[in-house]
Design an enzyme around this catalytic site. Structure first.
Site, short mmCIF file in Angstrom:
data_model
loop_
_atom_site.label_atom_id
_atom_site.label_comp_id
_atom_site.label_asym_id
_atom_site.label_seq_id
_atom_site.Cartn_x
_atom_site.Cartn_y
_atom_site.Cartn_z
N SER A 1 -7.47 5.56 3.62
CA SER A 1 -7.48 4.64 2.48
C SER A 1 -7.91 3.24 2.93
CB SER A 1 -6.10 4.57 1.83
OG SER A 1 -5.88 5.67 0.97
N ASN B 1 -2.18 19.96 -0.96
CA ASN B 1 -3.30 19.22 -0.39
C ASN B 1 -3.12 18.99 1.11
OD1 ASN B 1 -4.28 16.24 0.43
ND2 ASN B 1 -5.79 17.16 -0.93
N LYS C 1 5.06 2.87 8.20
CA LYS C 1 3.91 3.71 8.55
C LYS C 1 2.65 2.86 8.70
CE LYS C 1 3.32 7.59 6.36
NZ LYS C 1 3.01 8.56 5.28
N THR D 1 -5.16 13.26 5.13
CA THR D 1 -3.77 13.38 5.55
C THR D 1 -3.56 14.68 6.33
OG1 THR D 1 -3.04 12.11 3.63
CG2 THR D 1 -1.37 13.35 4.81
N ASP E 1 -0.43 10.70 -4.39
CA ASP E 1 0.68 11.27 -3.64
C ASP E 1 0.94 12.65 -4.24
OD1 ASP E 1 2.75 10.30 -1.51
OD2 ASP E 1 4.00 11.23 -3.02
N LYS F 1 0.85 -1.20 0.00
CA LYS F 1 0.00 0.00 0.00
C LYS F 1 0.87 1.24 0.00
CE LYS F 1 -4.10 1.93 0.25
NZ LYS F 1 -3.72 2.98 -0.72
N LYS G 1 5.25 1.95 -3.08
CA LYS G 1 5.21 3.33 -3.57
C LYS G 1 5.40 3.33 -5.07
CE LYS G 1 4.69 7.44 -1.62
NZ LYS G 1 3.77 7.73 -0.51
#
Length: 424
Positions: A351, A220, A93, A189, A145, A69, A105
């Site tokens: 998510s 963001n 994380k 986030t 991202d 993820k 990623k």
């Protein structure tokens, strides 16, 4: 530290965490390399008729705890090493967050500001065609991202669904609410960063009300962190984007800045306050709390010497270099750096909640979703802080940062999963 050294730094932090947690050295050996690296060619016919070939990556780092993820970023300076570092960061994380995910990623080396919407859509769909056989709801679940967003995810989930011949909403998260997404995800986030700042301020600074805040990177994450931290009672007095910064000791009208396309395009279009062409002036503002929410390695040792904030909450991935962190902790009035793997986990936790909704075809309302997210973030802060205190008692002769504690906690969970599965 430059971007090429980011993975090396991440490995150094990992090794230290393994040692602090008292785990076997083979844990570091196993986690020092990703499970798989996918590199794809992305040919794109531009609007002017020219063919340009871009390079894309997907790093699948570790899946001991669940599917890979992590987000997908579009950036001209991205490298494979940076992507590997970010994938390792996502592994830890997700572990620290207590959710059933491994880490991954993705990235495309491109300047998206130079592409039209049609070109961006074609780029996104071609990238998915390059990796779709190795992703899926139970294999690898990408998300946005840097420089990607819900529209990007909509194109990608549509392309994946076409390739597989059925609707597969759970393969990408942070989709538009109209396409199986959740409205909380767009600000999750930044919201999580604000929740972390509130938890820390309540514990160490007598509460958040009236505390002065600076936000480096009003994208963001930074914009929504600024919005929610102001809702929680703090005063945001400085914000920045790539073209400059704004300082207003009377307080920034965050809602105005957030809703204005002109201000979001160039922060210097904000109607009040003192303007600067240098985004980094925000770092040196006399504030209680600094939220670095742009890119990696923003706070270097040289810059750290001039930072006045007592608390730093990392909205970006890896914004504080190791040397800078040592300088910050050497100050008697400095409280802590709330590390990225703890502070900006709101996006991946949300998510996870969206993924659960998609798998069940069942949806919570916005308020209920936000409460679930806030509860998980608060619990993660308290668990990490408790463990941090234990480590500082165990090693009174050395500097143990909150990042050390967060990494050690995260590695322990990954280690336990790998041990139970017989991998080590």
């Amino acid at each position: 530290m430059n971007l090429s050294n980011y993975f090396e730094w991440e490995l150094g932090v990992l090794k230290e965490a393994v040692n602090l947690a008292g785990l076997p050295s083979e844990v570091f050996d196993y986690l020092s390399k990703p499970d798989r690296i996918i590199q794809v060619k992305i040919p794109l016919r531009l609007d002017n008729g020219k063919l340009e070939v871009f390079e894309g990556y997907r790093v699948q780092y570790n899946n001991a705890l669940g599917p890979y993820k992590g987000g997908i970023r579009y950036h001209p300076e991205v490298t494979l090493e940076t992507d590997m570092a970010l994938a390792l960061g996502m592994t830890l994380k997700n572990s620290l967050a207590g959710i059933p995910y491994g880490g991954g990623k993705g990235a495309v080396k491109v300047d998206p500001s130079k592409l039209s919407m049609r070109e961006l859509e074609a780029l996104s769909r071609t990238y998915v065609r390059g990796i779709y056989k190795l992703i899926g709801p139970e294999e690898d679940i990408p998300a946005p991202d840097v420089n990607t967003n819900p529209q990007t995810m909509a194109w990608m989930v549509d392309e994946y669904s076409k390739l597989t011949g059925r609707n597969v909403p759970a393969v990408f998260t942070a989709k538009p609410p109209e396409l199986w997404g959740n409205p909380v995800r767009i600000y999750s986030t930044g919201y999580g960063v604000a929740v972390m700042a509130k938890e820390a301020a309540d514990l160490w600074m007598g509460g958040l009300k009236g505390k002065k805040v600076a936000v480096h990177g009003f994208g963001n994450v930074g914009s929504y962190a600024a919005y929610w931290i102001s809702k929680f009672g703090a005063k945001v007095i400085a914000i920045s984007r790539s073209r400059g910064s704004v300082y207003d000791p009377e307080g920034i009208d965050v809602e105005l800045a957030l809703k204005s396309p002109e201000i979001l395009k160039d922060i210097r279009n904000y109607p009040r306050g003192q303007k600067s062409n240098d985004p980094d002036t925000v770092l040196y503002t006399d504030v209680d709390i600094l939220l670095p929410c742009s890119l990696e390695n923003v706070i270097t040792a040289e810059k750290a010497k001039n930072i006045k904030a007592k608390l730093i909450v990392e909205g970006a991935n890896g914004p504080t270099t190791p040397d800078a962190e040592k300088i910050l902790y050497s100050r008697k009035d400095f409280v802590a750096v709330i590390p990225d793997i703890l502070a900006n986990a709101g996006g991946v936790i949300m998510s996870y909640l969206e993924w659960v909704e998609n798998l069940q075809w069942y949806f919570w309302d916005e308020e209920e979703t936000r409460q679930k997210l806030s509860s998980i973030m608060s619990n993660n802060f308290n668990r990490t802080n408790t463990y941090w205190n234990k480590l500082r008692e165990r090693y009174p002769e050395r500097l143990v940062t909150m990042r050390d504690a967060a990494f050690a906690l995260a590695v322990e969970r990954v280690y336990t999963a790998m041990k139970l599965r017989g991998w080590i």
